[in-house]
Design a protein around this motif. Structure first.
Motif, PDB file in Angstrom:
ATOM      1  N   ASN A 102      29.803  74.144  17.006  1.00 38.56           N
ATOM      2  CA  ASN A 102      29.331  72.779  17.274  1.00 38.56           C
ATOM      3  C   ASN A 102      29.936  71.759  16.315  1.00 38.56           C
ATOM      4  O   ASN A 102      29.513  70.614  16.282  1.00 38.56           O
ATOM      5  N   GLN A 103      30.931  72.165  15.531  1.00 36.24           N
ATOM      6  CA  GLN A 103      31.595  71.248  14.606  1.00 36.24           C
ATOM      7  C   GLN A 103      32.923  70.785  15.191  1.00 36.24           C
ATOM      8  O   GLN A 103      33.712  71.593  15.690  1.00 36.24           O
ATOM      9  N   LYS A 163      36.161  68.725  14.039  1.00 36.72           N
ATOM     10  CA  LYS A 163      36.933  68.115  12.952  1.00 36.72           C
ATOM     11  C   LYS A 163      37.950  67.158  13.564  1.00 36.72           C
ATOM     12  O   LYS A 163      38.724  67.532  14.446  1.00 36.72           O
ATOM     13  N   THR A 199      34.173  65.370   9.965  1.00 38.14           N
ATOM     14  CA  THR A 199      33.632  66.370  10.881  1.00 38.14           C
ATOM     15  C   THR A 199      32.338  65.888  11.506  1.00 38.14           C
ATOM     16  O   THR A 199      31.387  65.574  10.797  1.00 38.14           O
ATOM     17  N   TYR A 200      32.330  65.825  12.830  1.00 37.91           N
ATOM     18  CA  TYR A 200      31.119  65.550  13.593  1.00 37.91           C
ATOM     19  C   TYR A 200      30.390  66.864  13.864  1.00 37.91           C
ATOM     20  O   TYR A 200      31.024  67.913  13.985  1.00 37.91           O
ATOM     21  N   VAL A 201      29.077  66.775  14.019  1.00 39.80           N
ATOM     22  CA  VAL A 201      28.280  67.897  14.497  1.00 39.80           C
ATOM     23  C   VAL A 201      27.767  67.511  15.869  1.00 39.80           C
ATOM     24  O   VAL A 201      27.175  66.434  16.032  1.00 39.80           O
ATOM     25  N   ASN A 260      25.328  67.695  19.003  1.00 38.13           N
ATOM     26  CA  ASN A 260      23.924  68.035  19.311  1.00 38.13           C
ATOM     27  C   ASN A 260      23.751  68.149  20.808  1.00 38.13           C
ATOM     28  O   ASN A 260      24.320  67.466  21.564  1.00 38.13           O
TER      29      ASN A 260
END
Length: 123
Positions: free
Chosen positions: A104-105, A107, A119-121, A123
């Protein structure tokens, strides 16, 4: 007489080597997103968060979210292996970004892979 290595020194050296090897393995887990269909499957429609900021990339070629407490809006297109977004708020510029993914990461490296990385996570 042969030099002796203190157990503490040996332990610290081994720990450092293992930490470095583990960090390289984690870094290697990110795979580049290479096509628009792959980007659509992995990114589009998900809320991507970075600290208190977030963005949602929509299938219709728009994006929306919050950045620095302010509304974020723009448009996007897939060009030559990069996700290119043009903001209509904030800096109002176009930036083509290299995206990689691991679970779920996501980059992201700005300026066609030559700029700042974050880096976004998802959801």
């Amino acid at each position: 007489m042969a030099p002796t290595i203190k157990p503490t020194c040996l332990l610290m050296t081994c720990a450092g080597i293992l930490t470095f090897a583990a960090s390289q393995a984690v870094a290697g887990d990110f795979a580049r997103i290479t096509s628009e269909s792959e980007f659509n499957s992995l990114v589009v429609g998900k809320k991507l968060t970075l600290d208190e900021n977030y963005v949602t990339v929509k299938k219709n070629g728009t994006l929306k979210g919050k950045f620095g407490g302010k509304t974020l809006k723009g448009n996007w297109a897939w060009r030559d292996g990069y996700w290119c977004r043009t903001l209509t708020t904030h800096s109002k510029n176009t930036d083509c970004q290299l995206w990689t993914v691991s679970g779920n990461q996501h980059k992201v490296t700005r300026d066609r892979g030559n700029g700042k990385t974050f880096t976004y996570v998802a959801n």
